[in-house]
Scaffold this motif. Structure first.
Motif, mmCIF file in Angstrom:
data_model
loop_
_atom_site.group_PDB
_atom_site.id
_atom_site.type_symbol
_atom_site.label_atom_id
_atom_site.label_comp_id
_atom_site.label_asym_id
_atom_site.label_seq_id
_atom_site.Cartn_x
_atom_site.Cartn_y
_atom_site.Cartn_z
ATOM 1 N N ARG A 96 -73.086 37.254 -20.944
ATOM 2 C CA ARG A 96 -72.883 38.784 -20.810
ATOM 3 C C ARG A 96 -72.309 39.408 -22.113
ATOM 4 O O ARG A 96 -71.619 38.519 -22.700
ATOM 5 N N GLU A 120 -68.333 46.369 -11.003
ATOM 6 C CA GLU A 120 -68.578 47.604 -11.334
ATOM 7 C C GLU A 120 -69.536 47.521 -12.504
ATOM 8 O O GLU A 120 -70.836 48.207 -12.650
ATOM 9 N N PHE A 121 -69.137 46.941 -13.612
ATOM 10 C CA PHE A 121 -70.101 46.853 -14.994
ATOM 11 C C PHE A 121 -71.121 45.559 -14.830
ATOM 12 O O PHE A 121 -72.158 45.976 -15.420
ATOM 13 N N TYR A 122 -70.642 44.598 -14.275
ATOM 14 C CA TYR A 122 -71.769 43.329 -14.370
ATOM 15 C C TYR A 122 -71.943 42.876 -12.879
ATOM 16 O O TYR A 122 -71.450 42.785 -12.068
ATOM 17 N N THR A 123 -73.358 42.758 -12.900
ATOM 18 C CA THR A 123 -74.171 42.465 -11.587
ATOM 19 C C THR A 123 -74.691 40.968 -11.653
ATOM 20 O O THR A 123 -75.458 40.763 -12.754
ATOM 21 N N PRO A 124 -74.461 40.223 -10.969
ATOM 22 C CA PRO A 124 -75.187 38.925 -11.071
ATOM 23 C C PRO A 124 -76.745 39.021 -10.951
ATOM 24 O O PRO A 124 -77.372 39.930 -10.019
ATOM 25 N N ILE A 125 -77.322 38.432 -11.617
ATOM 26 C CA ILE A 125 -78.810 38.073 -11.526
ATOM 27 C C ILE A 125 -79.360 37.138 -10.665
ATOM 28 O O ILE A 125 -80.316 37.380 -9.827
#
Lengths: 264, 264
Positions: A96, A120-125
């Motif tokens: 990321r 909040e900012f980073y979402t798992p793929i």
């Protein structure tokens, strides 16, 4: 459980020798048949190879062994799936961007209940607990430091606190880098070794292979290798203590936290 | 100027044939000697290869040609540097995560003054105007849609508006994907071609190579290839109009905007 391999060096160095040892554990001498991945930093950029196939049979692994990519920071991982199915998006290392830097992360272990922590900012793929933990780490770093802090120790202490918090959820051995520093956190198993002049010979534990570093290096090279288990049989490895976080820069140990501080 | 190559297909398809044609332009039949990159989606994951070396001499390019990675969406780029020095972090395609999806972007052209536009969520790692434009695009999409909109057309129209806005700054041919859709925007040069049954033979423009798709495909395959210039001499390519945005899903044209709408 999975195998981790990291490298930090003061000059671009190839990791072929250590990688050859690690790859044997991907289905040949180890049970880690569920894919592998490796990231090489080059300057601010990172080049990564991921393969959901066992590493000992992988064509891409063969390329990485043959074609010596030189790098100052390397993070590698061989996976044995315990959470999340075997597919590309679940293959470490994960990446990321934060502060215009490329962060990479690889994890060995399991964290119970990590997915209940929202980000909040980073979402798992993918669907691994590892990628979720990585997103949570970066989310917290970003909220606390919208810009990179001037004194890196402020950041290191904060990361040590986050690592301790997640460690309480299970097993959290990890390697993390932001393209400058290499962080290694030991929950159960991690060992490191710094090679510098005078260089000697090293013999791999998992393959019948010896390398003479005198011929491979120049006198000023400093290279640290970090692995789940020592990769060579005739060198002295520093076995890390549970809860210990180490930070390397240019091959040298820059910081060490035996008892992590709680997040500020 | 650079060369772009994209693919959208309804079944995992290898792009070796088209890639072989493109690679010739990286220093052999074209002036694009400043690196190349390619991203292959596999499910939600993406595998990418980047090389700051000319593609026609690249060992990694040789691997990609030999080792047929099958994918439903591919984005590739050969670079001739006009902005930003030749290094890994300046090599397309660029990647970022939004809504737990892996977005990839490659650009051909130049955008004046793009770096004066600030971004909030995404920060460039390298120094190209292209990566800055990508960060700005995703920033705007994220601000407008904190969650993915239910109706994809809402998103497509919004992206068409953003593309039109940046197009006014210079030349903005690009390929973009979120792992489901492939977007192609034409500023000056871009052409596409959909292959479906009955399949025929195709002959590459840049290398003495013919492929018989009857032998390489099954009757239900639908494969669209998008390139800066037509790659084959004996097929009819759709040359895109300046300002045109097309969206492909599973090889089929899903949406087309000749005159982009302003952002809502």
């Amino acid at each position: 459980m999975c195998e981790l391999l990291g490298m930090s060096a003061n000059v671009p160095t190839d990791i072929c020798f250590s990688f050859t040892g690690l790859m044997q554990r991907g289905g040949r001498t180890g049970p880690h048949r569920d894919g592998w991945g490796i990231a090489f930093y080059e300057g601010r950029g990172a080049r990564s190879f991921h393969d959901p196939q066992p590493s000992c049979e992988s064509e891409i692994a063969a390329l990485v062994q043959r074609y010596s990519i030189k790098s100052r920071i390397v993070i590698s991982h061989i996976r044995r799936a315990n959470r999340g199915r075997v597919c590309l998006e679940n293959t470490h290392p994960f990446g990321r961007e934060l502060w215009g830097r490329h962060w990479m992360f690889a994890h060995n272990g399991e964290l119970k209940g990590i997915k209940r922590r929202t980000t909040e900012f980073y979402t798992p793929i993918g669907s691994t607990d590892s990628e979720h933990a990585f997103c949570w780490l970066l989310d917290n770093i970003r909220r606390r430091f919208p810009l990179a802090p001037r004194d890196p120790k402020t950041l290191w202490r904060f990361i040590a606190g986050l690592a301790e918090e997640l460690n309480a959820l299970g097993i959290f051995n990890f390697l993390l880098s932001d393209s400058r520093y290499l962080y290694a956190h030991c929950s159960t198993r991690l060992a490191w070794l710094t090679r510098r002049a005078p260089f000697g010979e090293a013999h791999l534990q998992d393959a019948d292979m010896t390398v003479d570093f005198v011929r491979e290096t120049s006198p000023n090279d400093v290279v640290t290798v970090i692995a789940t288990q020592p990769l060579t049989v005739n060198e002295v490895w520093q076995v890390m203590a549970p809860g210990e976080l180490v930070v390397f820069e240019g091959g040298e140990l820059a910081w060490q936290a035996l008892n992590a501080q709680p997040p500020m």
